[in-house]
Design a protein around this motif. Structure first.
Motif: not given
Length: 111
Positions: A2-18
């Motif tokens: 599910c690509v939508v989920s993968m994109v969601g993961d990427h941007f959710a991870d940004k809350t712990r990064g940039p």
């Protein structure tokens, strides 16, 4: 996948990064409803440039989610988004005045 989920993961991870300076860490979890309580507050001393940069990132996220949704639909991928993750993305977008309901639907709480 599910690509939508993968994109969601990427941007959710940004809350712990940039994006970490804009969000308190770690996330508080309320064990009673088993749902994360996510207190979103932009830091008070955020500059206009920082706000505009975050808004550009969120707009990019929205465009990627649109493309991911189309890919998933075109390839008959299942809807596998995790609602808590989608709530996180909605909350981040709302901070900068961007509505994601046309891409990932309204919150279940509002539906």
């Amino acid at each position: 996948m599910c690509v939508v989920s993968m994109v969601g993961d990427h941007f959710a991870d940004k809350t712990r990064g940039p994006w970490a300076p804009y969000f308190p860490q770690p996330w508080e979890v309320d064990p009673a409803p088993a749902r994360p309580r996510i207190p979103f507050n932009l830091k008070p001393d955020i500059t206009r440039d920082e706000f505009d940069a975050l808004k550009r990132d969120v707009q990019e996220m929205k465009e990627l989610l649109k493309r991911a949704k189309k890919y998933d639909e075109d390839n008959h991928e299942p809807h596998c988004e995790v609602e808590e993750k989608m709530e996180l993305l909605r909350a981040i977008a709302k901070l900068v005045g961007i509505d994601l309901s046309d891409v990932i639907g309204p919150s279940r709480e509002l539906a």
